[in-house]
Each structure stands twice: as structure tokens, then as C-alpha cells.
Design an enzyme around this catalytic site. Sequence first.
Site, PDB file in Angstrom:
ATOM      1  N   ASP A   1     -38.613 -49.268  41.534  1.00  0.00           N
ATOM      2  CA  ASP A   1     -38.390 -49.438  43.008  1.00  0.00           C
ATOM      3  C   ASP A   1     -36.528 -49.163  43.304  1.00  0.00           C
ATOM      4  O   ASP A   1     -35.631 -49.390  42.201  1.00  0.00           O
ATOM      5  CB  ASP A   1     -37.821 -50.882  42.402  1.00  0.00           C
ATOM      6  CG  ASP A   1     -38.666 -51.842  41.505  1.00  0.00           C
ATOM      7  OD1 ASP A   1     -39.997 -51.138  42.585  1.00  0.00           O
ATOM      8  OD2 ASP A   1     -39.298 -53.089  41.245  1.00  0.00           O
TER       9      ASP A   1
HETATM   10  N1  URA Z   1     -41.331 -52.142  37.348  1.00  0.00           N
HETATM   11  C1  URA Z   1     -40.889 -52.983  37.884  1.00  0.00           C
HETATM   12  O1  URA Z   1     -41.472 -54.118  38.444  1.00  0.00           O
HETATM   13  N2  URA Z   1     -39.859 -52.734  38.862  1.00  0.00           N
HETATM   14  C2  URA Z   1     -39.901 -50.334  38.508  1.00  0.00           C
HETATM   15  O2  URA Z   1     -39.264 -49.994  39.471  1.00  0.00           O
HETATM   16  C3  URA Z   1     -41.123 -50.447  37.560  1.00  0.00           C
HETATM   17  C4  URA Z   1     -41.359 -50.964  36.515  1.00  0.00           C
END
Ligand code: URA
Length: 243
Positions: A105
Site C-alpha cells: 500500500d
Molecule cells: N498488508 C497490508 O495491509 N498492506 C500492505 O501493503 C501489505 C500487506
Amino acid sequence: MEERLQKFLAEMGIASRRKSEELIRLGKIKVNGKVVTELGTKVRVGLDKIEYNGKILEKKEEKVYILLNKPIGYVTTVKDQFNRNTVIDLLKGINVRLVPVGRLDMYTSGALLLSNDGDFINKVTHPKNEIEKTYNATVVGKVTEQDIEMLKNGVEICENDKIYKTKKAKVKILKIDNEKNLSRIQIVIHEGKNRQVRKMCEAINKKVLALHRSKIGEIDVKDLQLGKWRYLTKNEILSLTKE
Ligand code: URA
């Protein structure tokens, strides 16, 4: 990474750009098994299977495998429709087109692989290969042993409007800071549902303040500064792809 089919054909020496357009219009080119006649069609070089006259056209490009320590604020994509910073902007000095292997993310930092090797990308991202990813999450409040047990055994999260129970995970408390009312936990999973770790923490009623992926398999970013990258070693590539 993506380019117009006619440009790809011309670069491969099949014909001039104009003649390549003609070949496309005449239905002579297949992309991933399907005849393509649309001129604007974009292909992902190294990922899509492009065929002419029954032959698969492959650009002989050196295979590149990179580990990036992604800072927060960068989008895991090759080109962002809103013009935000992307992880590709961090790869100064690399002049091959790479794609991210999976995603983090925008507000998650840590280990992100990038490559131009389609087989490698498929192997590393395919759930059947169960490659472990290690996350360190800082959450608000005190995580209890009961929370840890729940996370270990699987919790229900929402995925594409459906309830999904997460698979067994390895989870441990790294630190409880009573003064700041924060906990740091380590979660190791081998799945990659959208925002999975954040959703798992929500399932135990804990808000995530910071999320960092420290490892993919045994490949660690601890010796890489945020925003920096390095090539994977041969052994690291093998460790992710061996059957
Ligand atoms: N889980 C999440 O919540 N975000 C990420 O970027 C990767 C795994």
C-alpha cells in the site's frame, strides 16, 4: 513495461511501424492466444505472449531482479493515473522496464521486489508457492495474548465484498509500550489479500499506525536504507523460485 503492439513489433524487427500496423489490422498477431486487431493495443513486454506466424516473439532483455526498501508515500505501480510518486521513480540508474512483484500500500514501507522476468513474477506471487512475508505493525493499544492467538488461527476479513478467513499465520509481540499506549507485533503470512495485515489488525480492533514489510522469504531489507535498492543475489533468486 507497457508499449504499443506496433512499436513492439517494429522493435523486434518484424516490420516497419507502418507495416506492423497493417499486420495487426489483418489479424496476423496474437496476444496471449487471441488475435488482436486494435491498433492502440498495449502489451506488457516480458509478460504477454505475442505471436506472429506461429512464433512467440521474445525481446532478449537481460533479466533484472531488484529489492527495494519502499518508503511510505509511493504507489506500487508503474504509472499512476493521478501522477503520484511511484516506486519506479526510486529506481534511478536502471534503464530496463521493471514491474513490481506484488504490491505494498501507499502507506506501507519495506521490502518490495521488482523484475522484468514474467516467470519469476508469476512464481513469487502465486499463492501455491506460499512464500512467507514478514510484517511489523505498530498498532494503537495493548495487544493481548488472546489477540495473538486469534491472528495466528485466522480472522475474518472482508475481501471483494465477501468474508474471508485468513490462513494460519505466525504472530508475536515485539514490544508493548504502555506509556505511549502502542504495541508492535510481527505477523508472518503467505497470502496476499488486499490490505490483509491492516484488515487482520482491524479484526482484533486495533488501528494500524505504521506497517513495514521487513522480509520476503528470507530476503531482508534491514541493510537497505528506505528509498534505496539493490540487485538480488543468485541465491536469493533461487530461494524464491526453487520448486
Ligand atoms: N498488508 C497490508 O495491509 N498492506 C500492505 O501493503 C501489505 C500487506
